[in-house]
Scaffold this motif. Sequence first.
Motif, PDB file in Angstrom:
ATOM      1  N   TRP A 103      -6.835  -0.339   4.821  1.00  0.00           N
ATOM      2  CA  TRP A 103      -6.283  -0.742   5.967  1.00  0.00           C
ATOM      3  C   TRP A 103      -5.331   0.161   6.351  1.00  0.00           C
ATOM      4  O   TRP A 103      -4.699   0.852   5.511  1.00  0.00           O
ATOM      5  CB  TRP A 103      -5.428  -2.024   5.639  1.00  0.00           C
ATOM      6  CG  TRP A 103      -6.011  -3.305   5.789  1.00  0.00           C
ATOM      7  CD1 TRP A 103      -7.270  -3.637   5.988  1.00  0.00           C
ATOM      8  CD2 TRP A 103      -5.629  -4.705   5.188  1.00  0.00           C
ATOM      9  NE1 TRP A 103      -7.610  -5.123   5.659  1.00  0.00           N
ATOM     10  CE2 TRP A 103      -6.553  -5.601   5.372  1.00  0.00           C
ATOM     11  CE3 TRP A 103      -4.228  -5.034   4.583  1.00  0.00           C
ATOM     12  CZ2 TRP A 103      -6.284  -6.921   4.973  1.00  0.00           C
ATOM     13  CZ3 TRP A 103      -4.045  -6.393   4.495  1.00  0.00           C
ATOM     14  CH2 TRP A 103      -5.056  -7.108   4.611  1.00  0.00           C
ATOM     15  N   ARG A 156      -8.510  -4.572   1.990  1.00  0.00           N
ATOM     16  CA  ARG A 156      -6.998  -4.389   2.298  1.00  0.00           C
ATOM     17  C   ARG A 156      -6.583  -2.912   1.786  1.00  0.00           C
ATOM     18  O   ARG A 156      -5.730  -2.283   2.412  1.00  0.00           O
ATOM     19  CB  ARG A 156      -6.160  -5.432   1.718  1.00  0.00           C
ATOM     20  CG  ARG A 156      -6.028  -5.489   0.176  1.00  0.00           C
ATOM     21  CD  ARG A 156      -5.326  -6.693  -0.252  1.00  0.00           C
ATOM     22  NE  ARG A 156      -4.900  -6.774  -1.889  1.00  0.00           N
ATOM     23  CZ  ARG A 156      -5.880  -7.481  -2.652  1.00  0.00           C
ATOM     24  NH1 ARG A 156      -6.763  -8.060  -2.015  1.00  0.00           N
ATOM     25  NH2 ARG A 156      -5.762  -7.276  -3.868  1.00  0.00           N
ATOM     26  N   VAL A 187      -0.972  -8.808   1.450  1.00  0.00           N
ATOM     27  CA  VAL A 187      -0.412  -7.441   2.444  1.00  0.00           C
ATOM     28  C   VAL A 187       0.667  -6.804   1.993  1.00  0.00           C
ATOM     29  O   VAL A 187       1.206  -5.611   1.934  1.00  0.00           O
ATOM     30  CB  VAL A 187      -0.379  -8.179   3.703  1.00  0.00           C
ATOM     31  CG1 VAL A 187       0.400  -7.151   4.805  1.00  0.00           C
ATOM     32  CG2 VAL A 187      -1.595  -8.743   4.389  1.00  0.00           C
ATOM     33  N   VAL A 217      -3.382  -3.247   9.979  1.00  0.00           N
ATOM     34  CA  VAL A 217      -2.430  -4.465   9.322  1.00  0.00           C
ATOM     35  C   VAL A 217      -1.835  -4.933  10.467  1.00  0.00           C
ATOM     36  O   VAL A 217      -1.657  -6.373  10.626  1.00  0.00           O
ATOM     37  CB  VAL A 217      -1.629  -3.791   8.301  1.00  0.00           C
ATOM     38  CG1 VAL A 217      -0.585  -4.756   7.642  1.00  0.00           C
ATOM     39  CG2 VAL A 217      -2.367  -3.189   7.088  1.00  0.00           C
ATOM     40  N   SER A 218      -0.927  -4.178  11.196  1.00  0.00           N
ATOM     41  CA  SER A 218      -0.015  -4.907  12.314  1.00  0.00           C
ATOM     42  C   SER A 218      -0.945  -5.706  13.139  1.00  0.00           C
ATOM     43  O   SER A 218      -0.473  -6.684  13.582  1.00  0.00           O
ATOM     44  CB  SER A 218       0.792  -3.750  12.833  1.00  0.00           C
ATOM     45  OG  SER A 218      -0.174  -2.859  13.817  1.00  0.00           O
ATOM     46  N   LEU A 269       1.081  -3.041   1.037  1.00  0.00           N
ATOM     47  CA  LEU A 269       2.090  -2.108   2.020  1.00  0.00           C
ATOM     48  C   LEU A 269       3.011  -1.346   1.307  1.00  0.00           C
ATOM     49  O   LEU A 269       4.029  -0.489   1.959  1.00  0.00           O
ATOM     50  CB  LEU A 269       2.475  -2.784   3.241  1.00  0.00           C
ATOM     51  CG  LEU A 269       1.589  -3.276   4.269  1.00  0.00           C
ATOM     52  CD1 LEU A 269       2.015  -4.343   5.478  1.00  0.00           C
ATOM     53  CD2 LEU A 269       0.547  -2.344   4.773  1.00  0.00           C
ATOM     54  N   SER A 290     -11.190  -9.622   5.069  1.00  0.00           N
ATOM     55  CA  SER A 290      -9.865  -8.630   5.441  1.00  0.00           C
ATOM     56  C   SER A 290      -9.185  -8.506   4.007  1.00  0.00           C
ATOM     57  O   SER A 290      -8.665  -7.186   3.846  1.00  0.00           O
ATOM     58  CB  SER A 290      -9.081  -9.126   6.625  1.00  0.00           C
ATOM     59  OG  SER A 290      -8.572 -10.428   6.091  1.00  0.00           O
ATOM     60  N   CYS A 323      -3.754  -7.289  12.531  1.00  0.00           N
ATOM     61  CA  CYS A 323      -4.304  -8.345  11.924  1.00  0.00           C
ATOM     62  C   CYS A 323      -3.309  -9.394  11.785  1.00  0.00           C
ATOM     63  O   CYS A 323      -3.364 -10.689  12.046  1.00  0.00           O
ATOM     64  CB  CYS A 323      -4.896  -8.066  10.494  1.00  0.00           C
ATOM     65  SG  CYS A 323      -6.536  -7.225  10.558  1.00  0.00           S
TER      66      CYS A 323
END
Length: 205
Positions: A10, A7, A50, A15-16, A54, A3, A18
């Motif tokens: 994603w 990324r 992450v 994302v949320s 993001l 993952s 995972c």
Amino acid sequence: GRSLELRMQWSPQCVSNCLWALASMEYYRPMTTHNNNNNNHHHHNYLKAVEGELMEKLKFFKPQEMSSLFWSMAKLSYTPKDEWMKRAEYRLSACVSFLKPQELSNIMWAYAKLAVQPSNTTLISLQEQGLRRISSLKPQAIGNIMWALAKLQTKSIIPELVTAIEEASVAKMSDFNMQNTHNMLWAFATLQLQNRPSDLLLNSV
């Protein structure tokens, strides 16, 4: 892991989901101190990656995804950088009026758990949404919202929300468990609000 390699692909929902799964597994799975330290190191690197990816994608997150993101970060005791939190708060301000009761409760709990102070504008908006959703708030959400307001040591409390929470608590007291009741009463004691809690609420406990 795989993952982490993917990324760049994603989506906000991915994302949320995972992060929610990771936080949930860590919450329920007992670990030795040695394993816990190793996992914390791995999770920190994962969450840091992450966070970086993001930064430019937060603007696409929907209310439910924002809620899962905040809850997961807090559950894993990971506090993003200030700039990331500012962008997350900016996105939150655009979708706060669409938050469902549990989503609202999760976000307020997360802010308090991470000891991150949102702006007064955001905090008031969250409270206003709580007031709009008061009839749908479950005991856990009521307790968490009051606990969060107390932990954040905010002075920007909407009196109408407190009154509505008291009335809702009295009506739903039979559904409160010990933790919900403790969070709410502890919050009232910590906030030291004038004439709060009311005799009606205390007599219902």
